[in-house]
Design a protein around this motif. Structure first.
Motif, PDB file in Angstrom:
ATOM      1  N   ARG A  29       1.748   6.649  -7.149  1.00  0.00           N
ATOM      2  CA  ARG A  29       0.618   7.451  -7.462  1.00  0.00           C
ATOM      3  C   ARG A  29       1.022   8.814  -7.711  1.00  0.00           C
ATOM      4  O   ARG A  29       0.607   9.577  -8.507  1.00  0.00           O
ATOM      5  CB  ARG A  29      -0.510   7.239  -6.477  1.00  0.00           C
ATOM      6  N   THR A  30       2.116   9.352  -6.914  1.00  0.00           N
ATOM      7  CA  THR A  30       2.363  10.731  -6.980  1.00  0.00           C
ATOM      8  C   THR A  30       2.978  11.196  -8.358  1.00  0.00           C
ATOM      9  O   THR A  30       2.874  12.204  -8.913  1.00  0.00           O
ATOM     10  CB  THR A  30       3.589  11.385  -6.008  1.00  0.00           C
TER      11      THR A  30
ATOM     12  N   ALA B 135       2.404   1.926  -3.381  1.00  0.00           N
ATOM     13  CA  ALA B 135       1.264   2.077  -4.410  1.00  0.00           C
ATOM     14  C   ALA B 135       1.010   3.596  -4.118  1.00  0.00           C
ATOM     15  O   ALA B 135       0.812   4.272  -5.293  1.00  0.00           O
ATOM     16  CB  ALA B 135       0.200   1.358  -4.364  1.00  0.00           C
ATOM     17  N   SER B 136       1.046   4.147  -3.029  1.00  0.00           N
ATOM     18  CA  SER B 136       0.717   5.483  -2.808  1.00  0.00           C
ATOM     19  C   SER B 136       1.769   6.524  -3.137  1.00  0.00           C
ATOM     20  O   SER B 136       1.661   7.398  -3.629  1.00  0.00           O
ATOM     21  CB  SER B 136       0.629   5.729  -0.973  1.00  0.00           C
ATOM     22  N   TRP B 137       2.843   5.920  -3.035  1.00  0.00           N
ATOM     23  CA  TRP B 137       4.217   6.776  -3.619  1.00  0.00           C
ATOM     24  C   TRP B 137       4.179   6.788  -5.092  1.00  0.00           C
ATOM     25  O   TRP B 137       4.489   7.722  -5.802  1.00  0.00           O
ATOM     26  CB  TRP B 137       5.579   6.121  -3.078  1.00  0.00           C
TER      27      TRP B 137
ATOM     28  N   VAL C 233       0.856  -1.109  -0.037  1.00  0.00           N
ATOM     29  CA  VAL C 233       0.008   0.019  -0.005  1.00  0.00           C
ATOM     30  C   VAL C 233       0.860   1.196   0.009  1.00  0.00           C
ATOM     31  O   VAL C 233       0.705   2.083  -0.694  1.00  0.00           O
ATOM     32  CB  VAL C 233      -0.998  -0.008   1.195  1.00  0.00           C
ATOM     33  N   LEU C 234       1.853   1.259   0.892  1.00  0.00           N
ATOM     34  CA  LEU C 234       2.787   2.444   0.706  1.00  0.00           C
ATOM     35  C   LEU C 234       3.367   2.790  -0.489  1.00  0.00           C
ATOM     36  O   LEU C 234       3.613   3.947  -1.090  1.00  0.00           O
ATOM     37  CB  LEU C 234       4.125   2.274   1.979  1.00  0.00           C
TER      38      LEU C 234
ATOM     39  N   ILE D 170       0.043   9.536 -11.729  1.00  0.00           N
ATOM     40  CA  ILE D 170      -1.485  10.089 -11.867  1.00  0.00           C
ATOM     41  C   ILE D 170      -1.241  10.929 -13.073  1.00  0.00           C
ATOM     42  O   ILE D 170      -0.207  11.693 -13.330  1.00  0.00           O
ATOM     43  CB  ILE D 170      -1.858  10.603 -10.562  1.00  0.00           C
TER      44      ILE D 170
END
Length: 116
Positions: free
Chosen positions: A70-71, A66-68, A63-64, A74
């Motif tokens: 995304r920056t 994937a969040s990184w 999850v971490l 996107i």
């Protein structure tokens, strides 16, 4: 009388039951970790509740990451081009006063009007 169809997860009690079942399964896996003998390849696999912790840490890291990602992965809202406004000339208009239908201009090039 309410004729809406009730689905399984429309009732909050059913959601709670599923969560309790999930918690029970997790607890069972932790208890079985102390009971079942495993044939391990590495010494750290003998640690108590190694596999549940390994799975949890792996999911958190996923999850971490994937969040990184995304920056920089996107895309802006108009990435595929601007959003077109609907063309009012292709809308069928109904005159409710006399019940007659007035057909709009449906003969534009590229239209897929099979009634024309």
């Amino acid at each position: 009388m309410d004729n809406k169809k009730q689905y399984l997860f429309d009732n909050p009690k059913n959601i709670q039951r599923v969560l309790y079942l999930l918690y029970a399964c997790c607890a069972l896996v932790v208890v079985l970790d102390f009971v079942i003998h495993r044939h391990v390849a590495h010494s750290w696999e003998n640690l108590p509740i190694f596999y549940p912790l390994y799975g949890f840490v792996g999911c958190v890291i996923l999850v971490l990451v994937a969040s990184w990602m995304r920056t920089f992965m996107i895309r802006p809202e108009d990435y595929y081009g601007p959003v077109e406004q609907p063309d009012d000339s292709k809308i069928e208009r109904v005159d409710v006063s006399n019940g007659h239908t007035e057909e709009a201009n449906n003969n534009n090039i590229g239209d897929r009007n099979v009634d024309a």
